[in-house]
Design an enzyme around this catalytic site. Sequence first.
Site: not given
Length: 336
Positions: A46, A51, A77, A234, A238-241
Amino acid sequence: MSLKNVLPGRLGFGTAPLGNMFRAIPDDEARATVEAAWDHGIRFYDTAPFYGAGLAEERLGEVLATKPRDSFVLSTKVGRVVLDEHETDVPDFGEKGGLFEHGNPNKIVHEWTADATERSIEGSLKRLGTDRLDVVWVHDIAQDFHGDLWLQKFEEARTGAFRVLSRLRDEGVIKAWGLGVNKTEPIELTLALDEPQPDGFLLAGRYTLLDHEHALTRLLPMAQEQGVDMVVGGPYSSGILAGGTHFEYQQAPAEIIERVGKLKALTERHGVSIKAAALQFSLAHPAAAAVIPGATRPSRIAEDTAALDETVPAAFWTDLRAAGLVSPAAPLPNNA
């Protein structure tokens, strides 16, 4: 057509990071990451013109051009047309300001009309080096980019992009279309329309371990009733996980850091990776067709594929629910 009949597997690759999101990524690193995704059997990719002003599409296309076209599914998109001219002003990306400041310098026009939709697709095909797209999402017609004007943008898309994509699907040019957004409301509004319906939607950041209550309450029951599938974007918020510091494309606030700490403590107690918990949670909902984490390093791809296959004990999900870290209504793996 159901997205589940279009997509080749439950794990895809989201290419937003290849557009130099947050940082400038060397070309060879980006190329190696896409090759790693291919080598690990991922066949759903995707991307979007947004981007990095076409940079992610260019990088993805460079690798996929060497692969048999019938062997993978490609989605991009519409809503952003990348121009040949360079941007001279600081672009206004709403809440996502500065997200792709290291991307291509090209100017981007934000437009969801029929003409812009066709121009967007034409540009994507050229950058991707391909003759066709499988799935096309209508991108970011939501509050996070447009504030109080979002309904105006939605109407532009309804009378423009929606109709173009419906026609292309009916003609067999594309296999499916839908919305690609970070908010549930535009999808809810679309599902309430009498006009031709989307086949699915890409919902980024709204069906994760950290944020799923709102989607569960309204959107997902509507989607299931209409047989419309969800691609989860996501999944790591956004990356925190996944060991990062960002949540919702910004530095994570204290309450989120605290919640992630509780999740990590629980995963460590059960010997489970937090990536496995995140991916498998997002896929446990019956409407979920696939999940598409992003990556900028080949090693991250290996982690994602391992996380999807990791055996997570039923006791973990039971304890997760008991600790109040997920909604009581959220479907969990193993029917926990």
